[in-house]
Design a protein around this motif. Structure first.
Motif, PDB file in Angstrom:
ATOM      1  N   ILE A 118    -169.335 -16.826 -38.120  1.00  0.00           N
ATOM      2  CA  ILE A 118    -168.826 -15.507 -38.532  1.00  0.00           C
ATOM      3  C   ILE A 118    -167.446 -15.247 -37.943  1.00  0.00           C
ATOM      4  CG2 ILE A 118    -169.245 -13.018 -38.343  1.00  0.00           C
ATOM      5  CD1 ILE A 118    -172.256 -13.847 -38.446  1.00  0.00           C
ATOM      6  N   TYR A 119    -167.312 -15.530 -36.654  1.00  0.00           N
ATOM      7  CA  TYR A 119    -165.996 -15.358 -36.040  1.00  0.00           C
ATOM      8  C   TYR A 119    -164.986 -16.310 -36.696  1.00  0.00           C
ATOM      9  CZ  TYR A 119    -166.670 -12.130 -32.077  1.00  0.00           C
ATOM     10  OH  TYR A 119    -166.846 -11.021 -31.297  1.00  0.00           O
ATOM     11  N   ALA A 120    -165.421 -17.536 -37.013  1.00  0.00           N
ATOM     12  CA  ALA A 120    -164.509 -18.491 -37.644  1.00  0.00           C
ATOM     13  C   ALA A 120    -163.975 -17.908 -38.947  1.00  0.00           C
ATOM     14  CB  ALA A 120    -165.221 -19.821 -37.902  1.00  0.00           C
ATOM     15  N   ALA A 121    -164.860 -17.274 -39.720  1.00  0.00           N
ATOM     16  CA  ALA A 121    -164.438 -16.701 -41.004  1.00  0.00           C
ATOM     17  C   ALA A 121    -163.548 -15.482 -40.789  1.00  0.00           C
ATOM     18  CB  ALA A 121    -165.668 -16.312 -41.817  1.00  0.00           C
ATOM     19  N   LEU A 122    -163.951 -14.615 -39.864  1.00  0.00           N
ATOM     20  CA  LEU A 122    -163.194 -13.382 -39.654  1.00  0.00           C
ATOM     21  C   LEU A 122    -161.767 -13.679 -39.185  1.00  0.00           C
ATOM     22  CD1 LEU A 122    -166.020 -11.299 -37.924  1.00  0.00           C
ATOM     23  CD2 LEU A 122    -164.951 -10.734 -40.105  1.00  0.00           C
ATOM     24  N   LEU A 123    -161.611 -14.807 -38.475  1.00  0.00           N
ATOM     25  CA  LEU A 123    -160.298 -15.087 -37.889  1.00  0.00           C
ATOM     26  C   LEU A 123    -159.495 -16.141 -38.646  1.00  0.00           C
ATOM     27  CD1 LEU A 123    -161.284 -14.994 -34.094  1.00  0.00           C
ATOM     28  CD2 LEU A 123    -160.163 -13.204 -35.433  1.00  0.00           C
ATOM     29  N   TRP A 124    -160.110 -16.793 -39.631  1.00  0.00           N
ATOM     30  CA  TRP A 124    -159.439 -17.909 -40.323  1.00  0.00           C
ATOM     31  C   TRP A 124    -158.096 -17.501 -40.953  1.00  0.00           C
ATOM     32  CZ3 TRP A 124    -158.821 -22.906 -40.770  1.00  0.00           C
ATOM     33  CH2 TRP A 124    -158.367 -23.478 -41.959  1.00  0.00           C
ATOM     34  N   PRO A 125    -158.020 -16.371 -41.691  1.00  0.00           N
ATOM     35  CA  PRO A 125    -156.730 -16.016 -42.278  1.00  0.00           C
ATOM     36  C   PRO A 125    -155.639 -15.841 -41.208  1.00  0.00           C
ATOM     37  CG  PRO A 125    -158.478 -14.701 -43.258  1.00  0.00           C
ATOM     38  CD  PRO A 125    -159.081 -15.410 -42.085  1.00  0.00           C
ATOM     39  N   SER A 126    -156.025 -15.315 -40.058  1.00  0.00           N
ATOM     40  CA  SER A 126    -155.037 -15.123 -38.992  1.00  0.00           C
ATOM     41  C   SER A 126    -154.598 -16.466 -38.430  1.00  0.00           C
ATOM     42  CB  SER A 126    -155.616 -14.283 -37.854  1.00  0.00           C
ATOM     43  OG  SER A 126    -156.291 -13.174 -38.384  1.00  0.00           O
ATOM     44  N   LYS A 150    -168.336 -19.522 -24.515  1.00  0.00           N
ATOM     45  CA  LYS A 150    -167.592 -20.764 -24.764  1.00  0.00           C
ATOM     46  C   LYS A 150    -168.170 -21.586 -25.911  1.00  0.00           C
ATOM     47  CE  LYS A 150    -164.355 -23.598 -23.219  1.00  0.00           C
ATOM     48  NZ  LYS A 150    -164.290 -24.505 -22.107  1.00  0.00           N
ATOM     49  N   ARG A 151    -169.518 -21.636 -25.977  1.00  0.00           N
ATOM     50  CA  ARG A 151    -170.091 -22.505 -27.013  1.00  0.00           C
ATOM     51  C   ARG A 151    -169.727 -22.021 -28.409  1.00  0.00           C
ATOM     52  NH1 ARG A 151    -174.047 -19.216 -25.178  1.00  0.00           N
ATOM     53  NH2 ARG A 151    -175.529 -18.308 -26.661  1.00  0.00           N
ATOM     54  N   PHE A 152    -169.492 -20.714 -28.537  1.00  0.00           N
ATOM     55  CA  PHE A 152    -169.116 -20.202 -29.860  1.00  0.00           C
ATOM     56  C   PHE A 152    -167.630 -20.412 -30.145  1.00  0.00           C
ATOM     57  CE2 PHE A 152    -172.790 -17.137 -28.989  1.00  0.00           C
ATOM     58  CZ  PHE A 152    -173.702 -17.978 -29.607  1.00  0.00           C
ATOM     59  N   THR A 153    -166.768 -20.224 -29.145  1.00  0.00           N
ATOM     60  CA  THR A 153    -165.340 -20.471 -29.412  1.00  0.00           C
ATOM     61  C   THR A 153    -165.145 -21.950 -29.750  1.00  0.00           C
ATOM     62  OG1 THR A 153    -164.929 -20.715 -27.050  1.00  0.00           O
ATOM     63  CG2 THR A 153    -164.311 -18.624 -28.033  1.00  0.00           C
TER      64      THR A 153
END
Ligand code: ATP
Ligand code: MG
Length: 456
Positions: free
Chosen positions: A314-322, A360-363
């Protein structure tokens, strides 16, 4: 003289700090739809045992609210006048946990019933003689400690919203309402208990909770509850990043993220929990809105189908455009693409970590998904095979499909990988062979031809 002495005191009891008037209503069994059959057996056991021990016990919070709305509550909370120690003594399978305040977890297999002791935090109202018992506040009015015990009334008015402050009891199976919550359930309103500004100052996370419940329940936010949010949102900057991380998970991994997002934007709260995402949406970067909406739609659906979801995705998607925008900027500044991609990921993660912590495991998971977006395009030779064996392949492949769903033209990349997974070894070799040199991967540098022999 006396007036002069008491005026400051009176002022300190200003309107906003005065606790709301209490109008105790009892809704009898025949006037509500909660049946014991819908309540977890463990929660009933806890209430019964507390009752037998001579204590009051009520089901409260999301459990009562969701049952009244005909939904399945995800957990059941019990409120009691027994102290945590008294609760602990009644249940062998229990332990006291002290996060922001002491509560007792009673465990039944995989289910945990949370038991909280009635609390009081309206110090303007409290008649405690012992001042040290009062809840502590910061200069901004934030509640630092609210471990003061109270009765059911004080417990009701220290809760956040009226619909979260309904108490169900096994005694005649009635519901006790001290704040008008029943009416708000019928009118589908999220209404804060007491003065909104004061309650947000006490705990700014309540602003996110207002939006979350409105999105989840499809309720309107009452005008007085909504109005101060735009002005007070910045108080969220005082909340520890770890608590905000928990809140982000509840907002986006609760199964209704797609309804919560427009409300977060409407109340301009996204900037405090996902600053880069907020910026990308405000700048209308390409595919941003579509990608994020798609990610939330997919996540909601997965949750509905009991499929696994991870914060990394979810974080990967939310931040991908940035990340993409940052990479483009770094490349324009002269950084080579691979280095720019890595640096961009680092910069955006660092920016995010200032708002919410992320374990960390998620980042690491996010960065792998991003990195694999590039690797999935380079498929020549043994590369496809190696990428396919990567533990995050599946997530990265889903991510590609999602980018395509959101409108990005990846030249059939998703379809290629779908076929790759469905075919056998020979098929895979054929697929790789079809790439030729015209696929989206970086073209091999043409072999330098020997210069044609010069004719003499
Ligand atoms: P759900 O579990 O479905 O997200 P919930 O209403 O049960 O919703 P919890 O976070 O589990 O929410 O909290 C349980 C109850 O505790 C709430 O219903 C509310 O009465 C009270 N509560 C929780 N957080 C706060 C808060 N920040 N301020 C005041 N009361 C709160
Ligand atoms: Mg709950």
């Amino acid at each position: 003289m006396i007036k002069r002495l008491i005026r400051p005191l009176l002022n300190s009891f200003n309107k906003s700090q005065r606790p709301p008037a209490i109008n105790h209503q009892i809704i009898p069994r025949e006037k509500h739809n909660i049946s014991r059959r819908h309540i977890s057996r463990s929660a009933i056991k806890v209430m019964q045992r507390l009752g037998e021990g001579g204590f009051e016990a009520y089901l409260v919070g999301g459990g009562v609210r969701d049952l009244l709305l005909g939904d399945h509550p995800k957990d059941f909370d019990v409120a009691t006048n027994a102290t945590p120690e008294q609760v602990k003594n009644l249940f062998r399978n229990s332990r006291i946990i002290g996060r922001r305040f002491k509560i007792v977890h009673v465990r039944f297999g995989r289910e945990i019933i949370e038991v909280t002791t009635f609390r009081d935090n309206h110090d303007a109202n409290s008649s405690h003689k012992d001042n040290t018992k009062h809840s502590a506040r910061s200069e901004e009015g934030m509640l630092l400690r609210d471990n003061v015990y109270g009765d059911i009334r004080s417990d009701a008015i220290r809760r956040d919203f009226t619909v979260n402050a309904l108490y169900y009891t096994l005694d005649h199976f009635s519901i006790h309402d001290f704040t008008g919550g029943m009416q708000d359930i019928t009118r589908r309103k999220i209404r804060i208990i007491g003065d909104a500004t004061t309650r947000y100052q006490e705990d700014p996370v309540r602003m996110l909770r207002a939006v979350r419940f409105a999105g989840k329940l499809d309720f309107d936010i009452d005008k007085h509850t909504a109005t101060p949010i735009l002005e007070q949102g910045n108080l969220l900057g005082n909340i520890p990043p770890a608590r905000l991380f928990e809140e982000v998970l509840k907002l986006f991994m609760g199964g209704y993220g797609r309804s919560v997002l427009p409300l977060l934007r409407q109340y301009d709260l996204l900037q405090y929990i996902l600053p880069a995402t907020d910026d990308a949406l405000k700048r209308q970067l390409p595919f941003t809105e579509a990608l994020i909406e798609q990610a939330l739609t997919n996540t909601d659906l997965r949750i509905k189908n009991n499929q696994r979801v991870t914060p990394a995705y979810i974080y990967a998607a939310l931040l991908w455009p940035s990340v993409c925008a940052e990479q483009a900027k770094l490349q324009a500044e002269g950084l080579p693409p691979v280095q720019a991609a890595q640096q961009a990921a680092q910069n955006i993660v660092n920016l995010q970590l200032q708002a919410t912590s992320i374990p960390k495991r998620f980042t690491q998971g996010m960065r792998e998904i991003w990195d694999l977006q590039h690797r999935l395009e380079r498929r020549q030779g043994k590369r496809a095979e190696r990428t396919f064996e990567h533990p995050r392949f599946r997530a990265a492949y889903d991510f590609v499909l999602m980018r395509e769903q959101a409108g990005e033209d990846l030249k059939g990349l998703g379809q290629w990988w779908t076929e790759y997974q469905e075919t056998d070894e020979n098929g895979r070799e054929r697929l790789v062979a079809t790439l030729g040199s015209g696929n989206s991967q970086k073209r091999r540098r043409p072999r330098r031809r020997k210069p044609a022999p010069t004719q003499h």
